[in-house]
Design an enzyme around this catalytic site. Structure first.
Site, mmCIF file in Angstrom:
data_model
loop_
_atom_site.group_PDB
_atom_site.id
_atom_site.type_symbol
_atom_site.label_atom_id
_atom_site.label_comp_id
_atom_site.label_asym_id
_atom_site.label_seq_id
_atom_site.Cartn_x
_atom_site.Cartn_y
_atom_site.Cartn_z
ATOM 1 C CG HIS A 258 23.289 -55.579 73.490
ATOM 2 N ND1 HIS A 258 23.703 -55.035 72.299
ATOM 3 C CD2 HIS A 258 23.037 -54.533 74.321
ATOM 4 C CE1 HIS A 258 23.705 -53.717 72.404
ATOM 5 N NE2 HIS A 258 23.307 -53.389 73.620
ATOM 6 C CB CYS B 165 24.969 -49.913 74.154
ATOM 7 S SG CYS B 165 23.169 -50.010 74.216
ATOM 8 C CG ASP C 146 23.363 -57.907 70.443
ATOM 9 O OD1 ASP C 146 22.151 -57.721 70.624
ATOM 10 O OD2 ASP C 146 24.212 -57.005 70.555
#
Length: 264
Positions: free
Chosen positions: A233, A144, A201
């Protein structure tokens, strides 16, 4: 003092899919690393024995070094590495207690200068090489927020031999704290990086992934990108509803193979 939550207050934890890696056979724990502007907390783990062990710097998610990241550190240690996760927001407070992702973006992400983050990673690497790590075998991985930083660090630190970036931001307008993004440094990488991204995502458009892939191909530095077509994601985050077990397992296998093939 109130203890921090084991994961993060900003998103619900799905206990049924949480992976918990035992620490038997490991040397692990929390300590601090001295930096020019304060004591940087880290969590580390390595096999028992004197080493030297190959080093993996594990760069936190947007939520900081909570239990999922600590577990990833132990997973690397079980695979034979000295793994270290530094608390890169430590000057700003505890992100695990923030009520929402938007609060973390405003109070932590926006206020953490890339230059200072890279410097903290340099200090973490110096600690690792002085505490059983092999300075000739250094890898970096991040998730991330840390996925983006992985690319930047591979362009910054010549001691890195390989990197693996999991679904971090790739492009966008620069700011004083974050002037450049992975697409901007693709031609400056000092080590090959494997990028792992989700086709679904919503925060990282596939157009950005394609831009990065083209930049990497132009640079010819051995880096590459893998897209899991149906993954969202945070597909590696086993404590979240976004977790996709098959894709996570494949990504982990690719990560270990990538490090091995590139001398980490």
């Amino acid at each position: 003092m109130t203890a921090a939550p084991p994961f993060t207050s900003a998103v619900p934890t799905v206990e049924s899919t949480v992976i918990r890696t035992p620490a038997d056979g490991l040397v692990h724990g929390a300590t601090t690393v001295r930096t020019p502007t304060g004591e940087l907390p880290i969590y580390h783990a390595s096999p028992e024995g004197s080493g030297p062990f190959p080093i993996v710097l594990v760069i936190q998610e947007i939520f900081g070094v909570h239990e999922h990241i600590r577990d990833v550190v132990r997973r690397f240690a079980k695979a034979g590495y000295l793994a270290v996760a530094p608390e890169l927001y430590f000057r700003l407070g505890d992100p695990s207690k923030a009520a929402s992702i938007d609060e973390i973006r405003a109070n932590f992400v926006a206020k953490a200068p890339d230059a200072l983050v890279l410097s903290d990673l340099d200090d973490t690497l110096a600690w690792a090489t002085a505490n059983g790590g092999d300075k000739a075998r250094v890898g970096v991985t991040g998730f991330c927020w840390g996925g983006r930083i992985t690319w930047l660090y591979a362009a910054h630190q010549p001691k890195v031999k390989a990197g693996v970036a999991w679904y971090g931001r790739l492009a966008g307008p620069g700011t004083p704290n974050s002037p450049r993004h992975p697409v901007d440094v693709a031609g400056e990488l000092k080590a090959p990086v494997l990028g792992l991204y989700g086709g679904e995502d919503t925060g990282i458009p596939l157009a950005d992934v394609d831009r990065l892939r083209a930049a990497l191909e132009s640079a010819g530095n051995g880096s590459t990108v893998v897209v899991y077509p149906t993954a969202p994601h945070a597909f590696f985050a086993d404590y979240r509803s976004s977790y996709r077990e098959a894709d996570a397992r494949d990504g982990w296998s690719r990560t270990l193979d990538w490090f091995s093939r590139h001398g980490v």
